[in-house]
Scaffold this motif. Structure first.
Motif, short mmCIF file in Angstrom:
data_model
loop_
_atom_site.label_atom_id
_atom_site.label_comp_id
_atom_site.label_asym_id
_atom_site.label_seq_id
_atom_site.Cartn_x
_atom_site.Cartn_y
_atom_site.Cartn_z
N THR A 1 0.81 -1.22 0.00
CA THR A 1 0.00 0.00 0.00
C THR A 1 0.84 1.27 0.00
OG1 THR A 1 -0.10 -0.35 2.36
CG2 THR A 1 -2.01 -1.01 1.08
N TRP B 1 -6.51 4.58 -2.23
CA TRP B 1 -7.70 3.72 -2.24
C TRP B 1 -8.69 4.14 -3.30
CZ3 TRP B 1 -7.00 -0.83 -0.70
CH2 TRP B 1 -6.16 -1.10 0.38
N TYR C 1 -11.98 -4.52 -8.01
CA TYR C 1 -13.00 -4.93 -8.98
C TYR C 1 -12.39 -5.17 -10.35
CZ TYR C 1 -16.07 -4.10 -5.21
OH TYR C 1 -16.64 -4.18 -4.00
N MET D 1 -9.90 -6.82 -10.49
CA MET D 1 -9.52 -8.23 -10.33
C MET D 1 -10.73 -9.14 -10.36
SD MET D 1 -6.85 -7.78 -7.24
CE MET D 1 -6.28 -6.16 -6.85
N THR E 1 -20.71 1.03 1.08
CA THR E 1 -20.05 -0.26 0.89
C THR E 1 -21.07 -1.38 0.75
OG1 THR E 1 -18.09 0.48 2.06
CG2 THR E 1 -18.43 -1.88 1.93
N SER F 1 -23.07 -7.82 -6.65
CA SER F 1 -22.30 -9.06 -6.54
C SER F 1 -23.22 -10.21 -6.20
CB SER F 1 -21.22 -8.95 -5.46
OG SER F 1 -20.50 -7.76 -5.59
N PHE G 1 -15.88 -17.30 -3.12
CA PHE G 1 -16.23 -15.90 -3.27
C PHE G 1 -17.39 -15.54 -2.35
CE2 PHE G 1 -18.82 -12.54 -5.10
CZ PHE G 1 -17.90 -11.51 -5.05
N GLY H 1 -16.70 -9.45 3.69
CA GLY H 1 -16.52 -8.04 3.37
C GLY H 1 -17.55 -7.17 4.08
N LEU I 1 -16.52 -6.22 7.43
CA LEU I 1 -15.50 -5.17 7.40
C LEU I 1 -16.10 -3.84 6.96
CD1 LEU I 1 -12.68 -7.26 5.75
CD2 LEU I 1 -12.88 -6.59 8.13
N HIS J 1 -10.18 -4.23 11.70
CA HIS J 1 -9.23 -3.59 10.79
C HIS J 1 -7.79 -3.97 11.13
CE1 HIS J 1 -7.44 -0.64 8.19
NE2 HIS J 1 -6.74 -0.17 9.19
N HIS K 1 -10.19 -12.21 4.50
CA HIS K 1 -11.21 -11.68 3.58
C HIS K 1 -10.64 -11.48 2.20
CE1 HIS K 1 -13.74 -8.86 1.46
NE2 HIS K 1 -12.78 -7.95 1.52
N PHE K 2 -9.54 -10.76 2.11
CA PHE K 2 -9.13 -10.43 0.75
C PHE K 2 -8.47 -11.61 0.06
CE2 PHE K 2 -5.42 -8.19 2.87
CZ PHE K 2 -4.39 -8.90 2.30
N VAL L 1 -11.43 -13.39 -1.51
CA VAL L 1 -11.92 -12.80 -2.76
C VAL L 1 -10.87 -12.79 -3.85
CG1 VAL L 1 -13.92 -11.41 -2.20
CG2 VAL L 1 -11.68 -10.61 -1.53
N ARG M 1 -2.28 -8.06 11.44
CA ARG M 1 -1.58 -8.49 10.23
C ARG M 1 -0.18 -7.89 10.18
NH1 ARG M 1 -4.53 -4.79 5.54
NH2 ARG M 1 -3.08 -5.81 4.15
N ARG M 2 0.65 -8.43 9.30
CA ARG M 2 1.99 -7.90 9.04
C ARG M 2 2.93 -7.99 10.25
NH1 ARG M 2 0.40 -2.62 5.26
NH2 ARG M 2 -0.18 -3.85 3.47
C1 HEM Z 1 -18.16 -8.02 -2.12
C2 HEM Z 1 -18.10 -7.03 -1.34
C3 HEM Z 1 -16.85 -6.56 -0.62
C4 HEM Z 1 -16.89 -5.83 0.50
C5 HEM Z 1 -18.14 -5.34 1.19
C6 HEM Z 1 -15.55 -5.57 0.90
C7 HEM Z 1 -15.17 -4.83 2.02
C8 HEM Z 1 -13.89 -4.62 2.42
C9 HEM Z 1 -13.50 -3.77 3.49
C10 HEM Z 1 -14.45 -2.96 4.33
C11 HEM Z 1 -12.15 -3.79 3.60
C12 HEM Z 1 -11.30 -3.01 4.59
C13 HEM Z 1 -11.01 -3.81 5.78
C14 HEM Z 1 -10.02 -3.17 6.66
O1 HEM Z 1 -8.89 -2.88 6.25
O2 HEM Z 1 -10.37 -2.96 7.85
C15 HEM Z 1 -11.69 -4.67 2.60
C16 HEM Z 1 -10.36 -4.95 2.42
C17 HEM Z 1 -9.92 -5.55 1.29
N1 HEM Z 1 -10.66 -6.10 0.31
FE1 HEM Z 1 -12.67 -6.22 0.25
N2 HEM Z 1 -14.68 -6.16 0.06
C18 HEM Z 1 -15.45 -6.77 -0.92
C19 HEM Z 1 -14.96 -7.45 -1.98
C20 HEM Z 1 -13.64 -7.52 -2.32
C21 HEM Z 1 -13.13 -8.08 -3.54
C22 HEM Z 1 -13.98 -8.63 -4.65
C23 HEM Z 1 -11.79 -7.99 -3.48
C24 HEM Z 1 -10.75 -8.43 -4.48
C25 HEM Z 1 -10.89 -9.18 -5.48
C26 HEM Z 1 -11.45 -7.38 -2.23
C27 HEM Z 1 -10.14 -7.13 -1.84
C28 HEM Z 1 -9.80 -6.54 -0.67
C29 HEM Z 1 -8.46 -6.25 -0.29
C30 HEM Z 1 -7.20 -6.54 -1.11
C31 HEM Z 1 -8.50 -5.65 0.95
C32 HEM Z 1 -7.36 -5.28 1.88
C33 HEM Z 1 -6.49 -4.20 1.45
C34 HEM Z 1 -5.39 -4.00 2.44
O3 HEM Z 1 -5.62 -3.38 3.47
O4 HEM Z 1 -4.27 -4.48 2.19
N3 HEM Z 1 -12.58 -7.11 -1.54
N4 HEM Z 1 -12.76 -5.16 1.88
#
Ligand code: HEM
Ligand SMILES: [Cu+2]
Lengths: 365, 568
Positions: free
Chosen positions: B151, B257, B265, B267, B329, B336, B368, B375, B378, B388, B396-397, B400, B458-459
């Protein structure tokens, strides 16, 4: 959309003859020149959208810092010479005219006119950069740089900054000059006129430098207002006059230099202390010390924005030069003028960005 | 590339008798300077798989280090470098280009029924920009590594002495590569659709790539300028992000961000597109709710721009903004979910056959589903404050991005492999690999949900002993996952050497790519193909002689369509 324009033929027709009925400029995967042109144009528009978003990050940064530190912006603006900015705006708008006209000339197949108009556009771009070089070097001499180097001085130091900034143009003049001489000796029908156009372009830079140096002098002789790094004095003078409200001189200055009066109005609201400090170089220092941190950030934004814009000008010059080459070669005509059109769009966008940069950077306060 | 390639194609599939794209010319130059979208796609495929391998090895090293609560074999510093590079490589070099640039590049013109993308030179440039970006990443590794996390958060990234500038330049260049791909797809789909290929006859994979391309065009320039500002911050000290100079580090997070949420998306949308293709083909049933799936892709693309603030709930944004971002969000999960419901309904009462791509499809829907639903935890402001920056986010990520994008990518690879290379792979081994990947994946990442909700941040290179059991479980899962991936790589590579010749239509697919031979001829289609509604299977039947599917009855031709070519 494209349905009507794509070629739908009997299988045999397309599979056996498709390379015969294609004009030379038509790529094999397009059905018709119209489709190729539309695709190119749509692609260019999409590219322009990415350009807008690219700059939008900077405009955002600008908006954020201007809303959180308006006083720094008001303060910073006085270091910028709006007359030079206006001159450059005029130069660029004129170049947009010649560019648009060049598109028309390409469509009509007016080859000589096209080459001339493209060259004038190139020269305008060069003049713009010349004026910019004067501005940059003047700021350098006054220590008005980005945040970490922001250290305004009372009097401009004498440095070779302008010369350094001119080095690329000097080199370009030498190279294009030699290339022109050689190609003319060889009687090369395309290269000779091409290098001549580029030679004119390179020389135009010095015209820009001359313009950038002369404009403030001329303006000074008309208005009696000295511009550049130490034009703060004149602002506060006008300010003083304006607050008394009965001096013709201030009105004249306002007429010629709209922002002068304008900037003062804001300044007297936000920077109270300075009103009592009074005139003179010490006042300038007072201004700089008023909030050097954020004034420095303003100049960071200024340099990044104008610098990136200048890079876009350079890229545009490169592509226009390529158009010059192709026009001399006789590529363009009523059937095929897409590239001129697309580059024209790009050029207008670069001008448009400047048209936003000018008021946002030079005319606030 | 000879442009005057003539052919006398009269066979029932396009390109029968014409040389295919692989053998029409040879020598390294015929690849390095090719303008053929198929070859560019294949080169992209090789390139991204190589980066996946590199990123994957790093992942295994990270997991191995976490086998023990204290130090195992990586110092804290090395650990930081390792997870940063793993994340950066996986996101920027692998996931973002994976489906669009490799599979998409190959398939978009074929599925659309055209000879090439609109700008073949730009397409090749995109590939070389990718290579350039990869070289910068490599240089960053050599010139001191990178320890900021993928990041690049300021102010740490302005003060660390690792090679942030080189890596940011890499991201900048890769961004251009991504923009070029997206721009090409948008123009191709908008301007080049052949007669009969109306918007709503397009395969859903194309819709998903169209939506993806919109994001690529709109979001990527912002990461570009962010990277440049970060570089300027480090090189010159412009003070925009650096609090020491009065700058605002949270502004960096907003910029980052604004790109990177839409980037998730970038991805997932293409992945969803692949799933839509496969779910219909292997259920032998028209896709349920075609228009809903098509529109939901666009909806996701646009809504995805409004939610970036959910990454910054605890970064010091105003409570009002946090609440708005939280609410928004949730809205993005609606389209989806629409897709998931449509896939399930497609399978309902279909004749589902569990070929390898379908196994990946089922795997995708399951994983998924979990990833998307977590998600929501979160995205909910109150719970995210707790979750967080914990392993819950990591899980989570990965659900996905890996369970979603990677699994769909593998599914798509198995689906189109016979088309791309003309060889069938060993079905049973490929299915077993898919199963191992599924089990290994869950074993790796499910424990991380538990870890995260119990407070494991994390990390971190070290952790409290109470977490050890979950970490160990996760590490063994990762090894299993790695084994599954190697197995599937082996199966695919083996097919290149020993595989049975692939028929034109091995799965009974109904979209245009199955109408040209496997591998496709150099120019894809010798005459504009007949375009009918996609996802109709009645006239496609298995033919044992072919070893694949053929069209058996005439489709009533559209009045303005050319007549169907003769059948054998
Ligand atoms: C489907 C609905 C989704 C929701 C509601 C959602 C929600 C969130 C939220 C709220 C976070 C932040 C969490 C935090 O740092 O406290 C997060 C992190 C993340 N999400 Fe999702 N997400 C969704 C789908 C996806 C998809 C489809 C992907 C990727 C293909 C994705 C990839 C990520 C990644 C990479 C992070 C972490 C980034 C980081 O801090 O390094 N998310 N998501
Ligand atoms: Cu997000």
């Amino acid at each position: 959309m494209s349905d009507s324009s794509s070629v739908v033929a009997e299988p045999s027709a397309t599979s056996h003859h498709h390379s015969d009925d294609h004009p030379r400029f038509l790529a094999h995967h397009f059905g018709s020149p119209q489709q190729q042109f539309d695709a190119g144009k749509f692609g260019m528009w999409l590219f322009l959208i990415t350009e807008v978003l690219f700059f939008s990050g900077l405009f955002c940064a600008y908006a954020v810092y201007r809303s959180t530190h308006p006083e720094a912006f008001a303060n910073a603006d006085r270091y910028l010479d709006s007359t030079l900015g206006a001159t450059n705006t005029a130069v660029l708008i004129f170049s947009s005219l010649t560019m648009a006209w060049a598109v028309r000339a390409a469509q009509l197949g007016q080859k000589t006119l096209l080459i001339r108009l493209l060259t004038i556009t190139l020269m305008c771009a060069s003049i713009f950069l010349g004026v910019k070089a004067v501005e940059y070097s003047h700021k350098w001499d006054l220590g008005i740089l980005w945040a970490s180097q922001f250290n305004p001085k009372d009097h401009a130091a004498h440095s070779p900054a302008l010369l350094v900034l001119s080095i690329p143009a000097i080199l370009a003049t030498m190279i294009t000059g030699v290339a022109f001489a050689v190609s003319r000796a060889k009687k090369s029908p395309i290269a000779a006129p091409f290098w001549f156009c580029l030679l004119l372009t390179s020389v135009a830079f010095f015209g820009g430098v001359g313009l950038g140096t002369m404009v403030p002098v001329i303006e000074e002789s008309f208005t009696g207002v000295k511009h550049g790094g130490d034009h703060e004095e004149s602002h506060s003078e006008q300010g003083g006059d304006r607050s008394h409200g009965h001096d013709e001189h201030a009105n004249v200055a306002q007429g010629t230099d709209a922002h002068a009066g304008h900037s003062h109005a804001a300044e007297s609201q936000v920077s109270e202390p300075q009103a009592s400090i009074g005139n003179g170089p010490s006042h300038l220092l007072g201004q700089a010390e008023f909030d050097p941190t954020y004034t420095g950030i303003f100049f960071s934004i200024y340099y990044v924005m104008t610098g990136l814009h200048a890079i876009h000008i350079l890229a545009g010059m490169g592509t226009i030069a390529w158009l010059v080459w192709r026009s001399i070669r006789g590529d363009f005509g009523p059937d095929y003028f897409g590239p001129v059109d697309y580059v024209g769009l790009y050029w207008h966008l670069v001008d448009l960005i400047w048209i936003y940069l000018f008021p946002l950077l030079y005319l606030i306060g | 590339m000879s442009e005057s390639h003539l052919s006398t194609a009269t066979a029932h599939v396009h390109g029968h008798g014409e040389e295919d794209y692989l053998s029409c010319s040879s020598g390294w130059k015929s690849w390095a300077f090719t303008l053929d979208h198929k070859r560019i796609g294949v080169m992209y495929l090789v390139a991204i798989l190589a980066s996946f391998l590199a990123g994957g090895i790093m992942a295994l090293l990270i997991r191995l280090e976490l086998l023990l609560p204290g130090k195992f074999f990586l110092s804290e510093d090395q650990y930081n470098h390792m997870f940063t590079l793993h994340g950066a490589i996986m996101t920027f070099l692998f996931l973002i280009p994976s489906i669009p640039a490799a599979l998409g590049n190959f398939m978009v013109p074929v599925m659309l029924g055209v000879k090439d993308v609109a700008f073949p030179r730009m397409n090749l440039a995109s590939f070389y920009l990718w290579i350039g970006g990869a070289i910068f990443f490599l240089a960053a590794v050599i010139l001191g590594g990178l320890d900021t996390g993928w990041t690049f958060y300021t102010p740490y990234s302005t003060t660390t002495n690792t090679s942030v500038i080189t890596a940011s330049l890499g991201v900048f260049i890769l961004g251009f590569s991504s923009i070029f791909t997206g721009l090409n797809f948008l123009v191709t789909i908008n301007m080049m659709r052949p007669a009969g290929m109306t918007w709503f006859r397009m395969p859903l994979f194309l819709w998903s790539l169209y939506a993806t391309s919109i994001i690529q065009i709109l979001a990527t320039p912002v990461i570009g300028i962010t990277g440049l500002l970060l570089i300027a911050e480090r090189a010159l000290g412009i003070g925009i992000f650096d609090p020491a100079r009065g700058g605002d580090p949270v502004l960096f997070q907003h910029f980052f961000w604004f790109y990177s949420h839409p980037a998730v998306y970038i991805m997932i949308l293409p992945a969803m597109g692949i799933i839509s293709e496969m779910v219909s083909t292997f259920s032998r049933k028209p896709i349920f709710g075609y228009r809903f799936i098509a529109y939901s892709s666009i909806a996701i693309a646009l809504l995805g721009f409004l939610v970036w603030g959910h990454h910054m709930f605890v970064s010091g944004q105003s409570p009002l903004a946090a609440m708005m971002f939280s609410a928004l969000t949730f809205s993005v999960s609606i389209p989806s979910a629409i897709k998931v419901f449509n896939w399930l309904s497609t399978m309902y009462k279909g004749s589902v056959s569990l070929e390898t791509p379908m196994c990946y499809t089922l795997s995708f829907i399951f994983l998924f589903g979990i990833g998307g639903l977590t998600g929501l935890f979160l995205g909910a402001l109150a719970t995210d404050v707790h979750l967080h920056d914990t392993y819950f986010v990591v899980a989570h990520f990965h659900y996905v991005m890996m369970g979603g994008t990677l699994i769909a990518f593998l599914g798509g690879l198995h689906y189109w492999w016979p088309k791309m290379f003309g060889k069938m792979y060993n079905e049973n081994l490929a299915r077993i690999a898919c199963l191992i990947i599924f089990v290994g994946f869950n074993a790796t990442f499910f424990p991380q949900f538990i870890l995260g909700s119990r407070g494991m941040p994390r990390r971190y290179a070290k952790y409290d002993p109470e977490f050890q059991i979950f970490h160990q479980f996760s590490t063994f899962g990762a090894l299993l996952l790695g084994a599954g991936l190697f197995l599937s790589a082996g199966v695919l590579l083996h097919s290149l050497l020993r595989g049975r010749r692939a028929p034109a239509n091995p799965w009974g697919g109904s979209t245009l790519e199955w109408k040209c031979s496997s591998p496709p001829p150099h120019h894809n289609f010798d005459w504009p193909p007949v375009v009918t509604e996609p996802y109709h299977y009645d006239h496609i039947q298995y033919d044992p002689k072919e070893g694949g599917y053929v069209e058996v009855e005439e489709v009533a031709p559209d009045p303005d369509d050319a007549p169907l070519p003769v059948k054998h």
